[in-house]
Motif scaffolding. Structure first.
Motif, PDB file in Angstrom:
ATOM      1  N   THR A  62       0.855  -1.180   0.000  1.00 42.43           N
ATOM      2  CA  THR A  62       0.000   0.000   0.000  1.00 42.43           C
ATOM      3  C   THR A  62       0.892   1.231   0.000  1.00 42.43           C
ATOM      4  O   THR A  62       1.751   1.369   0.889  1.00 42.43           O
ATOM      5  CB  THR A  62      -0.920   0.040   1.234  1.00 42.43           C
ATOM      6  N   TYR A  63       0.724   2.117  -0.980  1.00 44.32           N
ATOM      7  CA  TYR A  63       1.514   3.340  -1.023  1.00 44.32           C
ATOM      8  C   TYR A  63       1.122   4.256   0.138  1.00 44.32           C
ATOM      9  O   TYR A  63      -0.043   4.280   0.570  1.00 44.32           O
ATOM     10  CB  TYR A  63       1.308   4.075  -2.343  1.00 44.32           C
ATOM     11  N   GLU A  64       2.107   4.999   0.627  1.00 45.05           N
ATOM     12  CA  GLU A  64       1.841   5.938   1.701  1.00 45.05           C
ATOM     13  C   GLU A  64       0.785   6.946   1.251  1.00 45.05           C
ATOM     14  O   GLU A  64       0.894   7.548   0.183  1.00 45.05           O
ATOM     15  CB  GLU A  64       3.127   6.674   2.093  1.00 45.05           C
ATOM     16  N   GLY A  65      -0.228   7.117   2.046  1.00 46.25           N
ATOM     17  CA  GLY A  65      -1.327   8.000   1.703  1.00 46.25           C
ATOM     18  C   GLY A  65      -2.414   7.336   0.890  1.00 46.25           C
ATOM     19  O   GLY A  65      -3.475   7.929   0.673  1.00 46.25           O
ATOM     20  N   GLY A  66      -2.165   6.099   0.432  1.00 42.72           N
ATOM     21  CA  GLY A  66      -3.173   5.388  -0.345  1.00 42.72           C
ATOM     22  C   GLY A  66      -4.270   4.831   0.549  1.00 42.72           C
ATOM     23  O   GLY A  66      -4.027   4.475   1.709  1.00 42.72           O
ATOM     24  N   ASP A  67      -5.456   4.744  -0.006  1.00 41.69           N
ATOM     25  CA  ASP A  67      -6.589   4.264   0.796  1.00 41.69           C
ATOM     26  C   ASP A  67      -6.851   2.781   0.614  1.00 41.69           C
ATOM     27  O   ASP A  67      -7.739   2.222   1.258  1.00 41.69           O
ATOM     28  CB  ASP A  67      -7.849   5.065   0.470  1.00 41.69           C
TER      29      ASP A  67
END
Length: 529
Positions: free
Chosen positions: A10-15
């Motif tokens: 999961t990318y940082e800031g991704g939901d």
């Protein structure tokens, strides 16, 4: 050689997770094609294999990843055993010249200078780079892609990762790349290729792995390739396994040293082939000659009102100047451009009609992107560019034109998809933003940051901004890189709608599938003799 076990990323800031339970094993010396819809996780999987995620791309990683038997915790070691070619090659360059870029990795690993010179010379010969001795920023996108491929293998890694390596390549350059990949495969290099175009890989791939929602949806082995029908591939949103035929297009009116000679075909262009465009039917375009300029007619249902373009202009020496209305457009006269004293584009006369899509094609380095920059007012040149018979200065073109660049990440400025779309839209068109997003498969991403989207999704977002811009000149420069089969059709519909509203639409592309769907006529360029 490469093992991914129950990987969640999961990318940082991704939901939500981009990769969600991905299991993938790749044997030493195997050639694996990773494909699937835009946003399915192909690029992210490659970033985990070369250690760019999580070392440079922040995020949360779960599961186990091993490359050549070792975890990806030691980035220097991963760099020794892998080479990578990104979708946009300029993002991976560390120097400003071809020879120093090829030597960069070897220098970092402390290779003796004589060995560096020997290895660089060999790679230059293998990749046909002998004539590319200038600065990297002066090369075309396709030429930069070739340099990136060469730089990725100069240090001799046992694993080569390629992310959409043919996105900016001409058919001739794709054939050269195919031969090089075959040579690397025969030498035992493990190849992992994330790609939408499958035709050039059908004789190279040992497996095709289809991702969807961040995990493996299905796999096909080499033995299963012959049984794959076009319907099966279409159901997965994949391109065909056979080399697409070059569409027969009417030649645009043009002449000059940069224009490839040849007569326009006498028969009208064929239909859109196996995958017809969903846009409204186009009236057949008449052949062009040196006495008259073709007209493009058809119903127009604009999103919003357009300002009138002025009265009819008198005739000029090359035939009638373009009147206000469907017969108008852009006329180029004596347009020449040089870099460091070397001519890169020389067009004596050309006409790009409004109300239709003109494809600009030609070999890498023929001046296609230079022409795009001229039309958008971003490049200095000699000669004139006229719109509906009136000269249009560079500053006027900057206000009247919009361009979808090859590297669209440079065109994203806001913190959400919806804000990006509204930024360049005419006020009367802003209310149509949600509908355009839905047409291009982006309706679910309105609140997402544009830089969190996949490459193909970013491409479609910038196409959407061009769709709502209301500009009279719209240029698409290689817009189908990272775009799957389904979204080729929605992108085609967007181009057709812009043209039907009366804009001059220029499509620069090597993609035969897209050209067959979208283009009405062709301006074929060649390197200046």
């Amino acid at each position: 050689m490469i093992e991914l076990k129950n990987v969640r990323w999961t990318y940082e800031g991704g939901d939500s997770a981009v990769l969600d339970g991905l299991d993938l094993s790749i044997r030493r010396g195997e050639t694996v094609v990773v494909c699937g819809p835009s946003g399915s996780g192909k690029s992210s999987a490659l970033r985990l294999m070369n250690g760019l995620a999580p070392h440079f791309h922040d995020g949360a990683l779960e599961g186990e990843i091993r490359v050549d038997g070792a975890p990806i915790t030691d980035l220097a070691q991963v760099g020794r055993v892998t080479g990578t070619v990104l979708q946009q090659p300029r993002r991976q360059f560390f120097t400003d010249a071809v020879d120093t870029e090829l030597a960069f990795a070897l220098e970092n690993f402390g290779t003796p200078p004589p060995r560096i010179r020997e290895r660089v010379a060999r790679v230059v010969a293998e990749f046909g780079l002998a004539g590319l001795d200038g600065r990297l920023r002066e090369l075309s996108g396709g030429q930069q892609q070739r340099v990136a491929c060469a730089a990725a293998v100069t240090h001799g890694p046992p694993v080569l990762l390629l992310d959409e390596p043919t996105s900016n390549l001409s058919p001739e350059a794709i054939a050269d790349l195919t031969a090089i990949l075959g040579h690397l495969r025969d030498r035992g290099t493990t190849l992992v290729i994330a790609e939408h175009r499958l035709h050039y890989l059908r004789d190279l791939a040992d497996r095709i792995v289809v991702l969807q929602n961040g995990r493996v949806r299905r796999e096909w082995t080499r033995a299963e390739f012959p049984a794959l029908t076009d319907e099966m591939l279409r159901a997965e949103g994949l391109r065909g396994l056979h080399t697409p035929a070059r569409p027969r297009l009417l030649r645009a009116y043009a002449h000059g040293p940069s224009v490839e000679p040849g007569e326009p075909p006498t028969a009208p262009r064929r239909g859109a082939g196996e995958d017809p465009a969903p846009a409204p039917a186009r009236d057949p375009a008449p052949a062009l000659d040196h006495e008259a300029v073709a007209t493009a007619t058809g119903p127009r249902e604009p999103i919003g009102p357009r300002e009138p373009t002025g009265p009819r202009e008198p005739a000029g020496p090359y035939g009638p100047r373009e009147p206000a209305g469907p017969a108008g457009g852009l006329t180029l006269r004596g347009v020449r451009c040089t870099f460091l004293g070397r001519p890169v584009l020389d067009i004596a006369e050309a006409h790009l009609p409004r109300g239709s899509v003109t494809a600009v094609t030609g070999a890498n380095g023929a001046g296609k992107t230079t022409l795009a920059r001229i039309l958008a007012g971003l490049q200095r040149h000699s000669g004139q560019v006229l719109h509906d018979g009136r000269p249009l200065s560079r500053s006027q073109r900057q206000r009247e034109a919009v361009i979808v660049m090859q590297d669209v990440e440079r065109q994203l400025f806001t913190d959400s998809v919806t804000a990006e779309l509204r930024l360049g839209a005419l006020p009367e068109r802003a209310e149509h933003a949600s509908g355009v997003l839905a047409d291009l498969g982006l309706a679910a991403f309105g609140d997402r940051h544009p830089l969190s989207l996949s490459g193909g999704q970013q491409q479609r977002l910038v196409v959407a901004t061009a769709r709502l811009s209301g500009r009279r000149i719209v240029v698409f420069d290689e817009p189908s890189s990272g775009v799957d089969r389904r979204h080729l059709r929605s992108m085609t519909a967007a181009m057709r709608e812009v043209a039907q509203e009366g804009a001059v639409v220029v499509l620069i592309s090597h993609d035969a599938d897209l050209l067959d769907l979208a283009a009405d006529r062709e301006l074929r360029l060649r390197p200046v003799p």
